[in-house]
Design an enzyme around this catalytic site. Structure first.
Site, PDB file in Angstrom:
ATOM      1  N   GLN A 104      23.823  32.572  46.895  1.00  0.00           N
ATOM      2  CA  GLN A 104      24.778  33.108  47.882  1.00  0.00           C
ATOM      3  C   GLN A 104      25.719  34.047  47.084  1.00  0.00           C
ATOM      4  O   GLN A 104      26.663  34.318  47.766  1.00  0.00           O
ATOM      5  CB  GLN A 104      25.226  32.074  48.720  1.00  0.00           C
ATOM      6  CG  GLN A 104      24.160  31.356  49.334  1.00  0.00           C
ATOM      7  CD  GLN A 104      24.768  30.035  50.230  1.00  0.00           C
ATOM      8  OE1 GLN A 104      25.247  30.339  51.402  1.00  0.00           O
ATOM      9  NE2 GLN A 104      24.799  28.682  49.524  1.00  0.00           N
ATOM     10  N   ASN A 105      25.931  33.740  45.797  1.00  0.00           N
ATOM     11  CA  ASN A 105      27.045  34.377  45.006  1.00  0.00           C
ATOM     12  C   ASN A 105      26.570  35.621  44.419  1.00  0.00           C
ATOM     13  O   ASN A 105      25.412  36.039  44.467  1.00  0.00           O
ATOM     14  CB  ASN A 105      27.175  33.384  43.611  1.00  0.00           C
ATOM     15  CG  ASN A 105      27.546  31.698  44.087  1.00  0.00           C
ATOM     16  OD1 ASN A 105      27.993  31.743  45.225  1.00  0.00           O
ATOM     17  ND2 ASN A 105      27.143  31.124  43.236  1.00  0.00           N
ATOM     18  N   HIS A 123      23.505  37.744  48.818  1.00  0.00           N
ATOM     19  CA  HIS A 123      24.520  38.589  49.287  1.00  0.00           C
ATOM     20  C   HIS A 123      24.600  39.841  48.501  1.00  0.00           C
ATOM     21  O   HIS A 123      25.788  40.324  48.334  1.00  0.00           O
ATOM     22  CB  HIS A 123      25.724  37.847  49.612  1.00  0.00           C
ATOM     23  CG  HIS A 123      25.594  36.681  50.507  1.00  0.00           C
ATOM     24  ND1 HIS A 123      25.560  35.257  50.210  1.00  0.00           N
ATOM     25  CD2 HIS A 123      24.783  36.662  51.823  1.00  0.00           C
ATOM     26  CE1 HIS A 123      25.115  34.460  51.062  1.00  0.00           C
ATOM     27  NE2 HIS A 123      24.602  35.315  52.175  1.00  0.00           N
ATOM     28  N   ASN A 169      26.577  18.327  45.214  1.00  0.00           N
ATOM     29  CA  ASN A 169      27.734  18.719  45.883  1.00  0.00           C
ATOM     30  C   ASN A 169      28.788  17.591  45.904  1.00  0.00           C
ATOM     31  O   ASN A 169      28.705  16.426  45.584  1.00  0.00           O
ATOM     32  CB  ASN A 169      27.399  18.984  47.323  1.00  0.00           C
ATOM     33  CG  ASN A 169      27.624  20.335  48.047  1.00  0.00           C
ATOM     34  OD1 ASN A 169      27.921  21.295  46.989  1.00  0.00           O
ATOM     35  ND2 ASN A 169      27.966  20.515  49.355  1.00  0.00           N
ATOM     36  N   CYS A 227      30.776  59.569  47.174  1.00  0.00           N
ATOM     37  CA  CYS A 227      29.327  59.780  47.359  1.00  0.00           C
ATOM     38  C   CYS A 227      29.078  61.200  47.047  1.00  0.00           C
ATOM     39  O   CYS A 227      29.819  62.279  47.382  1.00  0.00           O
ATOM     40  CB  CYS A 227      28.925  59.814  48.949  1.00  0.00           C
ATOM     41  SG  CYS A 227      27.393  60.288  49.124  1.00  0.00           S
ATOM     42  N   ASP A 282      36.688  29.222  44.887  1.00  0.00           N
ATOM     43  CA  ASP A 282      35.921  29.430  45.847  1.00  0.00           C
ATOM     44  C   ASP A 282      36.477  30.207  47.018  1.00  0.00           C
ATOM     45  O   ASP A 282      37.687  30.722  46.566  1.00  0.00           O
ATOM     46  CB  ASP A 282      35.306  28.097  46.569  1.00  0.00           C
ATOM     47  CG  ASP A 282      36.424  27.066  46.644  1.00  0.00           C
ATOM     48  OD1 ASP A 282      37.372  27.498  47.159  1.00  0.00           O
ATOM     49  OD2 ASP A 282      36.068  26.056  46.429  1.00  0.00           O
ATOM     50  N   PHE A 283      36.304  30.062  48.381  1.00  0.00           N
ATOM     51  CA  PHE A 283      36.943  30.791  49.141  1.00  0.00           C
ATOM     52  C   PHE A 283      37.760  30.156  50.131  1.00  0.00           C
ATOM     53  O   PHE A 283      38.820  30.576  50.319  1.00  0.00           O
ATOM     54  CB  PHE A 283      35.659  31.618  50.291  1.00  0.00           C
ATOM     55  CG  PHE A 283      35.223  32.706  49.564  1.00  0.00           C
ATOM     56  CD1 PHE A 283      35.596  34.072  49.821  1.00  0.00           C
ATOM     57  CD2 PHE A 283      34.187  32.456  48.660  1.00  0.00           C
ATOM     58  CE1 PHE A 283      35.155  35.074  49.351  1.00  0.00           C
ATOM     59  CE2 PHE A 283      33.555  33.741  47.976  1.00  0.00           C
ATOM     60  CZ  PHE A 283      33.975  34.802  48.423  1.00  0.00           C
ATOM     61  N   ARG A 284      37.698  28.830  50.242  1.00  0.00           N
ATOM     62  CA  ARG A 284      38.315  28.103  51.297  1.00  0.00           C
ATOM     63  C   ARG A 284      39.110  26.956  50.909  1.00  0.00           C
ATOM     64  O   ARG A 284      39.969  26.456  51.622  1.00  0.00           O
ATOM     65  CB  ARG A 284      37.353  27.839  52.615  1.00  0.00           C
ATOM     66  CG  ARG A 284      37.102  29.096  53.174  1.00  0.00           C
ATOM     67  CD  ARG A 284      36.337  28.670  54.451  1.00  0.00           C
ATOM     68  NE  ARG A 284      35.067  27.843  54.058  1.00  0.00           N
ATOM     69  CZ  ARG A 284      34.762  26.746  54.577  1.00  0.00           C
ATOM     70  NH1 ARG A 284      35.015  26.190  55.673  1.00  0.00           N
ATOM     71  NH2 ARG A 284      33.403  26.023  54.282  1.00  0.00           N
ATOM     72  N   CYS A 324      26.164  57.305  54.341  1.00  0.00           N
ATOM     73  CA  CYS A 324      24.933  57.883  54.161  1.00  0.00           C
ATOM     74  C   CYS A 324      23.940  56.984  53.499  1.00  0.00           C
ATOM     75  O   CYS A 324      22.654  57.314  53.517  1.00  0.00           O
ATOM     76  CB  CYS A 324      25.021  59.392  53.763  1.00  0.00           C
ATOM     77  SG  CYS A 324      25.270  59.303  51.846  1.00  0.00           S
ATOM     78  N   SER A 380      28.667  24.661  51.222  1.00  0.00           N
ATOM     79  CA  SER A 380      28.666  24.075  52.650  1.00  0.00           C
ATOM     80  C   SER A 380      27.829  24.081  53.490  1.00  0.00           C
ATOM     81  O   SER A 380      27.916  23.577  54.717  1.00  0.00           O
ATOM     82  CB  SER A 380      30.223  24.353  53.159  1.00  0.00           C
ATOM     83  OG  SER A 380      30.102  25.662  53.262  1.00  0.00           O
TER      84      SER A 380
END
Length: 387
Positions: free
Chosen positions: A219-220, A239, A337, A272, A146-148, A250, A314
Site C-alpha cells: 500500500q506504500n 497505490h 503488527n 503537460c 505513518d499518517f495518523r 488529459c 491497520s
C-alpha cells in the site's frame, strides 16, 4: 517535518492503509451504520473522505465493489473470518514428514501456532506461494512517519501547507487547483533520496530470492520494495509509484525523470506538453482508481496462495484491506503488527492465524534467526543502504 511515510500510497482511492503503528494512510472516514455482517473494511473504506465529491464517491464505491466481485468469482467472501484450516493442515502432515528428519518439523501443531510454526511451514515446504501485504508500518524504521500517529504522523504535520483539511494534499481536485502543497511534500518524500529499505523489505527480497514470494501487495508509495531489490514482477504497488507520471487532465504520459527534476529540484508541478494541465507522479490520489495490475493479478494470486503475511497496516481501507479475508480457507495467515487488526483470530484452538505483536523488524529478525537466514538478511540489507 521529517519526511512523511510515502507509504501506503497516501493515495488510495479511498484512503491509505498506512500503519507503522498500524495506522494506515487512512483517508477514509468512519464506517456507516450497516448490518453487522457488512461492517467490514470495505464498508469503512467506501465512506471515504467527507471532503470527496459525490462523483468521486461513486467511483470509489464502484472500485470497492470490484474487489467483492473478485471475491465472489473465486467463491470466497469470508467477511466473518472462518478460521478453520484443520483439515488441510492434517492432510499436509505426510508431506512435512517426508521433507524433515526431525520430529519437531512434523506438522504437530501447538495449541497456538507462533513464529516456530511459521518457520517450520517454510522450512518443510508446506508453504511455497507466499503473499505479502504491507502497509506503512514496514517503513517506519526507515524514518518515514505513518499518517495518523498523534504528534508524529503525516496528517499532524501538514500545518505549514495551510491546507483546508489534511487529506487535501492527496486530493486530485485540490491538486488541479493548487499543486503547491503536494509538490512541496513530494520534494521531501521522493523515493531514493533519503530513506533506505528496512530489514522487513530485505526479508521480502529474501522470499523473492528463494522462490517463495508469490506477490507483494504494498500500500506504500515509498518505493522501498524496489530499492530493496524485489523484482517488479513480484510487486503490486496498489497505490502507485513515483517512477512515472501523467497529466491529471488529459492523462497523457509524462517523462518520469523530468517530472522528478521539476518537483524535487525546481519545486513546481510539471506541465503537460499536450494540454498544459498539471502533471503528477502516478500515485493514486483520492478520486482515482487503483492500477489495472491490482485487479488483474489478485484473482490469480488468491487461487494459489498458501500463506499470506500481513505487515504494518491497520486494514482499514478497501479494497486492499479485503485481501486477507479473500484467501482460501486452507491458506495460512500471519500478521506482524503492533495491534491485532482485521478478522485475524490467533489462538483459541484455531490453527490458521499467527500474530507477531510488536516492532515488525524485530519480529522479522526473530523469524530469520529460526530459518537460519539472519546473515543473509543483514548482508542483503546492507547492500541497499543509502549513504
Amino acid at each position: 517535518m521529517s519526511a512523511p511515510n510515502t507509504n501506503e500510497g497516501a493515495y488510495r482511492t479511498s484512503a491509505t492503509d498506512n500503519a507503522g503503528s498500524d495506522d494506515d494512510d487512512d483517508r477514509s472516514t468512519t464506517s456507516q451504520n450497516r448490518p453487522a455482517e457488512a461492517q467490514t473494511d470495505l464498508d469503512r473504506a467506501s465512506t471515504l473522505s467527507n471532503y470527496d465529491s459525490d462523483e468521486n464517491q461513486a467511483d470509489k464505491n464502484a472500485e470497492a465493489d470490484g474487489a467483492l466481485d473478485i471475491a465472489k468469482a473465486i467463491g470466497k467472501v469470508s467477511l466473518g473470518g472462518d478460521d478453520n484450516g484443520d483439515g488441510d493442515e492434517d492432510a499436509g502432515d505426510g508431506a512435512a514428514q517426508e521433507k524433515s528428519n526431525e520430529s519437531d518439523h512434523i506438522h504437530d501443531y501447538e495449541d497456538t501456532p507462533g513464529l516456530p510454526s511459521l518457520a517450520r511451514w517454510i522450512q518443510t515446504g508446506e508453504v511455497s506461494n507466499i503473499l505479502v501485504l504491507s502497509g506503512a508500518g514496514v517503513s517506519c524504521n526507515a524514518g518515514i512517519p505513518d499518517f495518523r500517529t498523534p504528534g508524529t504522523g503525516l496528517y499532524d504535520n501538514l500545518a505549514k501547507y495551510n491546507l483546508p483539511y489534511p487529506e487535501a494534499v492527496f486530493d486530485i481536485n485540490f491538486y488541479r487547483k493548487n499543486s503547491g502543497p503536494f509538490v512541496s511534500l513530494a520534494s521531501e518524500i521522493w523515493p531514493g533520496l533519503r530513506h533506505s529499505p528496512t530489514l522487513t523489505h530485505s526479508f521480502v527480497k529474501l522470499l523473492d530470492n528463494k522462490g517463495l514470494l508469490l506477490r507483494n501487495y504494498t500500500q506504500n508509495i515509498d518505493g522501498l520494495e524496489i530499492l530493496a531489490g524485489v523484482s517488479e514482477e513480484r510487486i503490486v504497488e496498489c497505490h502507485g509509484h513515483f517512477r512515472t507520471a501523467s497529466c491529471v487532465n488529459c492523462f497523457s504520459p509524462h517523462d518520469g525523470t523530468k517530472a522528478k527534476e521539476e518537483i524535487v529540484q525546481n519545486r513546481r508541478a510539471p506541465k503537460c506538453r499536450r494540454c498544459k494541465g498539471p502533471v503528477k507522479p502516478d500515485i493514486v490520489f483520492f478520486g482515482e482508481g487503483l492500477p489495472d495490475r491490482f485487479g488483474k493479478l489478485l484473482r490469480q494470486d488468491l487461487e494459489i496462495a498458501d500463506l499470506i503475511i500481513v505487515m504494518g497496516t491497520s486494514l482499514m481501507v478497501a479494497p486492499v484491506s479485503l485481501i486477507p479475508t479473500m484467501v482460501h480457507d486452507d491458506c495460512r495467515r500471519v500478521l506482524f503488527n503492533r495491534e491485532l487488526v482485521g478478522d485475524f483470530n490467533p489462538g483459541q484452538g484455531q490453527q490458521r492465524d499467527i500474530f507477531g505483536c510488536g516492532d515488525i523488524d524485530d519480529t522479522v529478525h526473530e523469524l530469520c534467526e529460526m530459518l537460519a537466514w539472519e546473515q543473509e538478511l543483514h548482508v542483503q540489507n546492507k547492500k541497499t543502504r543509502i549513504r
